[in-house]
Design an enzyme around this catalytic site. Structure first.
Site, PDB file in Angstrom:
ATOM      1  N   GLU A 135      -7.002 -32.968 -15.602  1.00  0.00           N
ATOM      2  CA  GLU A 135      -6.203 -34.056 -16.053  1.00  0.00           C
ATOM      3  C   GLU A 135      -5.514 -34.629 -14.668  1.00  0.00           C
ATOM      4  O   GLU A 135      -5.118 -35.999 -15.238  1.00  0.00           O
ATOM      5  CB  GLU A 135      -5.286 -33.529 -17.209  1.00  0.00           C
ATOM      6  N   HIS A 171      -0.450 -26.507 -28.250  1.00  0.00           N
ATOM      7  CA  HIS A 171      -1.604 -27.700 -28.408  1.00  0.00           C
ATOM      8  C   HIS A 171      -0.877 -28.202 -29.832  1.00  0.00           C
ATOM      9  O   HIS A 171      -1.606 -29.045 -30.466  1.00  0.00           O
ATOM     10  CB  HIS A 171      -2.899 -27.082 -29.093  1.00  0.00           C
TER      11      HIS A 171
HETATM   12  C1  LIG Z   1      -5.422 -28.190 -19.224  1.00  0.00           C
HETATM   13  C2  LIG Z   1      -6.213 -28.118 -20.469  1.00  0.00           C
HETATM   14  N1  LIG Z   1      -7.252 -28.869 -20.526  1.00  0.00           N
HETATM   15  C3  LIG Z   1      -8.023 -29.246 -21.635  1.00  0.00           C
HETATM   16  C4  LIG Z   1      -8.100 -28.030 -22.317  1.00  0.00           C
HETATM   17  C5  LIG Z   1      -8.998 -28.100 -23.800  1.00  0.00           C
HETATM   18  N2  LIG Z   1      -9.976 -27.128 -23.487  1.00  0.00           N
HETATM   19  C6  LIG Z   1      -9.953 -26.104 -23.986  1.00  0.00           C
HETATM   20  S1  LIG Z   1     -11.051 -24.943 -23.740  1.00  0.00           S
HETATM   21  C7  LIG Z   1     -11.851 -26.151 -22.835  1.00  0.00           C
HETATM   22  C8  LIG Z   1     -13.096 -25.726 -22.112  1.00  0.00           C
HETATM   23  C9  LIG Z   1     -12.956 -24.810 -21.300  1.00  0.00           C
HETATM   24  O1  LIG Z   1     -14.222 -24.347 -20.650  1.00  0.00           O
HETATM   25  P1  LIG Z   1     -14.122 -23.096 -19.795  1.00  0.00           P
HETATM   26  O2  LIG Z   1     -13.068 -22.650 -18.928  1.00  0.00           O
HETATM   27  O3  LIG Z   1     -15.664 -23.082 -19.329  1.00  0.00           O
HETATM   28  O4  LIG Z   1     -14.020 -21.855 -21.003  1.00  0.00           O
HETATM   29  P2  LIG Z   1     -15.164 -21.581 -22.016  1.00  0.00           P
HETATM   30  O5  LIG Z   1     -14.470 -22.461 -23.212  1.00  0.00           O
HETATM   31  O6  LIG Z   1     -16.438 -21.909 -21.803  1.00  0.00           O
HETATM   32  O7  LIG Z   1     -14.856 -20.088 -22.370  1.00  0.00           O
HETATM   33  C10 LIG Z   1     -11.200 -27.260 -22.827  1.00  0.00           C
HETATM   34  C11 LIG Z   1     -11.471 -28.567 -22.453  1.00  0.00           C
HETATM   35  C12 LIG Z   1      -6.878 -27.061 -22.375  1.00  0.00           C
HETATM   36  N3  LIG Z   1      -6.976 -26.072 -23.214  1.00  0.00           N
HETATM   37  N4  LIG Z   1      -6.221 -27.186 -21.331  1.00  0.00           N
END
Ligand SMILES: Cc1ncc(C[n+]2csc(CCOP(=O)(O)OP(=O)(O)O)c2C)c(N)n1
Ligand SMILES: [Mg+2]
Lengths: 319, 327
Positions: B60, B129
């Site tokens: 972000e 959220h």
């Molecule tokens: C700071 C932040 N940015 C965006 C999100 C939205 N978001 C939640 S999980 C996710 C993907 C995360 O990917 P990863 O770290 O690879 O974990 P996975 O979901 O694959 O277990 C996103 C974009 C968030 N929760 N927090």
């Protein structure tokens, strides 16, 4: 390292528990029993089970939005987890946290986190406590491949290395951060190489091989305690379900999902291995039945338990 | 006139901007093939290609920062924070950079960016959220803060925010993504003067209710209750919470002499307290017949359980009670 049979069955049982727990959640969700969304780790059980069972109760973990497996692995009670998702008083957070925010301090789980990379800097602080208090324990910090592109990932690794903190960074690389393929999001050689660039010994392992995970975490834990250096593991795995309940899986092929389910499933693979080494089908069946019973009883008990009472939430916001 | 949700009307506005200005682009997490976590950017990748619909890593800080840099150099970025809660990871580029550069550099640069994101509670998404952080940005000189309440004003306000030469924080309440209404697809306005104007949603003479974002819809539900059918209630949708349109509030209070403010955000240092303090500091103080009242979310993080969540968010019954008390 050869594991004794008890340990092997424990690893198998834990993977089954995580899978069946989440399948039960899916079912409850489709029946409209759950408010909100959730992130399932079905397909990734070997990483959570292998890593958590390599730790002592006094070792700490920090977890992610996809944290049910970590929580169960660290010894949480499935009933209290279901109760949490159902907003019950008996839930771990009394219905205040829900799927994405379960903490279980009594078993060394500092909590799941809804903020990607949110727990990395927290794990550094927890490790600093261990160092200052001269404890022989480590903090295992779980995070996804998506977290490695947040600034706080880099700040956390840098400081943990500079200050020789007892943290084991464990990246669950399930190859996608939501819809973003990690190879399109991560510049440089690999995720593990980022650990190396901060002077932290880093390895990449097969995160769907539960014994490989268990052994790497065990030996890294020992090294962290003997050398006072943080370590880094990138465990390669795969998520079968959508990112959350609103995902239409447009960014990957169903062939790819099927391939991982058929060829690489951590539970199927481990059952094969156990049977090859002489574990009987009855023994596995016995575990299967007992886990199913545990899940069924826990769901029932959670559904029967009272909703969290409406207290003064403004007062509850402060210690 | 198409029937659209706010997500779909914002999609139309984005599409119009991208068609009309080749320097405009969108960046954010999962905005491409996924179409955005709430589907707001659906179809834009196919239409405009990945040069202009830029899926980013989960970063972000650089999403907001790149918007600042790009806007200073002739581009028109509109960036998405997947949930507006994650904007806290981007505070430096927004608060210390975007908001300050025009002033600090003596007017030498403009930072015309729009940072949009999904805000608010009601979906069981829990404490990290579900926030309504708009008043954080109201506190920062140099920023404008926009809070649509329906599909039509989401469309119009996004176009205005784009035309505005200042950095704009655009908070889209998640619940307005779920409601469809007929939307007039107006052209891009010549100037942004409509930003900063409130909308009188319903005229009345007994009491003025000032609200913004999705809480406007809750206010309308309350006002439609049988118990209130004998009263004449004026409803003002602020639309823009920084700056706030005091002129419209003032004109209303001269008629009604009673002020109720309703917001989902917690009360402390909020939009609602600003509205009330401005009113009581002014000449209007002398004509008010009862003390102004603020109905707000509780001063508590958002719980996940449904029955607790609705305790924290003001409900139409809370608004009804407040109106009955004041009338
Ligand atoms: C700071 C932040 N940015 C965006 C999100 C939205 N978001 C939640 S999980 C996710 C993907 C995360 O990917 P990863 O770290 O690879 O974990 P996975 O979901 O694959 O277990 C996103 C974009 C968030 N929760 N927090
Ligand atoms: Mg991932």
């Amino acid at each position: 390292m050869t594991l004794n049979l008890d340990k092997q069955l424990e690893l198998h049982r834990m993977m089954m528990l995580i899978r069946l727990f989440e399948e039960a959640l899916e079912e409850m969700f489709s029946r409209g029993l759950l408010h909100g969304t959730m992130h399932l780790s079905i397909g990734q059980e070997a990483t959570a089970a292998g890593a958590c069972l390599a730790l002592e109760k006094e070792d700490l973990i920090t977890s992610t939005h996809r944290g049910h497996g970590h929580c169960l692995g660290k010894g949480a009670d499935a009933f209290k987890m279901f109760a949490e998702l159902l907003g019950r008083e008996d839930g771990y957070c009394r219905g205040r946290g829900g799927s994405m925010h379960i903490a279980d301090l009594s078993n060394g789980n500092l909590g799941a986190n809804g903020i990607v990379a949110g727990s990395l800097t927290i794990s550094v602080g927890a490790a600093l406590s261990f160092q200052m208090q001269k404890k022989d324990n480590i903090v295992l910090c779980f995070f996804g491949d998506g977290a490695v592109n947040e600034g706080s990932f880099h700040e956390a690794l840098n400081l943990a290395s500079l200050w020789d903190l007892p943290v084991l960074f464990l990246c669950e690389n399930n190859q996608y951060g939501m819809s973003m393929a990690s190879d399109k999001a991560v510049a440089g050689e690999s995720i593990a190489s980022r650990g190396n660039s901060y002077g932290i010994e880093s390895i990449q392992i097969d995160g769907n091989d539960v014994e490989a995970v268990f052994e790497s975490v065990t030996s890294f834990k020992n090294e962290i305690l003997s050398s006072n250096r943080p370590k880094f593991i990138e465990a390669v795995t795969y998520r079968y379900r959508g990112h959350s309940k609103s995902d239409r899986n447009l960014y990957r092929t169903s062939d790819e999902i099927e391939y991982w389910k058929e060829e690489k499933d951590p539970i199927k693979r481990y059952i094969g291995k156990l049977m090859e080494s002489g574990v009987s089908e009855e023994k596995l069946k016995e575990i299967d039945t007992s886990v199913k019973e545990l899940i069924r009883d826990s769901v029932k008990k959670a559904l029967d338990s009272p909703l969290s009472p409406i207290t003064n939430l403004e007062e509850d916001s402060y210690a | 006139m198409p029937e659209l949700t706010a997500g779909q009307s914002i999609n139309k506005a984005l599409s119009l901007i991208l068609e009309s200005n080749q320097t405009a682009f969108i960046a954010g997490e999962d905005i491409g093939i996924y179409g955005g976590a709430f589907g707001v950017t659906e179809g834009l990748l196919e239409k405009f290609g990945n040069e202009r619909i830029k899926d980013t890593p989960i970063s972000e800080d650089v999403i907001a920062g790149l918007a600042v840099g790009a806007s200073m150099t002739g581009s028109r970025p509109i960036v998405e924070m997947q949930f507006s809660d994650f904007i806290v990871n981007a505070m430096d580029p927004i608060v210390n950079q975007a908001a300050k550069l025009h002033f600090m550099y003596g007017g030498a640069v403009n930072v015309p960016i729009v940072v949009r994101g999904a805000s608010g509670a009601g979906t069981g998404a829990a404490a990290q959220h579900s926030q309504s952080l708009e008043s954080w940005f109201c506190h920062v000189p140099g920023l404008k803060v926009v809070t649509p309440s329906n599909a039509q004003n989401a469309y119009d306000l996004l176009l205005r925010s784009y035309v505005d030469p200042n950095p704009v924080i655009f908070m889209e309440h998640k619940l307005i993504y779920k409601v469809k209404e007929n939307v007039t697809l107006n052209p891009i306005p010549k100037d942004s003067s409509y930003l900063g104007k409130a909308s009188v949603e319903q005229e009345g003479t007994d009491i003025t209710i000032v609200s913004y974002s999705n809480m406007v819809n809750v206010v309308k539900e309350a006002v439609a209750l049988d118990e209130l059918q004998n009263f004449s209630i004026e409803i003002i949708d602020l639309q823009t919470v920084s700056p706030i349109d005091f002129e419209t509030i003032k004109n209303s209070l001269i008629k009604t002499k009673k002020l109720l403010v309703c917001q989902e955000a917690p009360p402390n240092s909020s939009v609602g307290t600003t509205v009330i303090s401005k009113v009581v500091e002014s000449d209007l103080f002398n004509i008010l017949e009862v003390a102004p009242k603020l109905i707000s979310g509780l001063h508590s993080p958002m719980p996940s359980a449904k029955h607790l969540e609705s305790t924290v968010i003001p409900q139409k019954e809370d608004i009804l009670n407040a109106i009955q008390d004041m009338l």
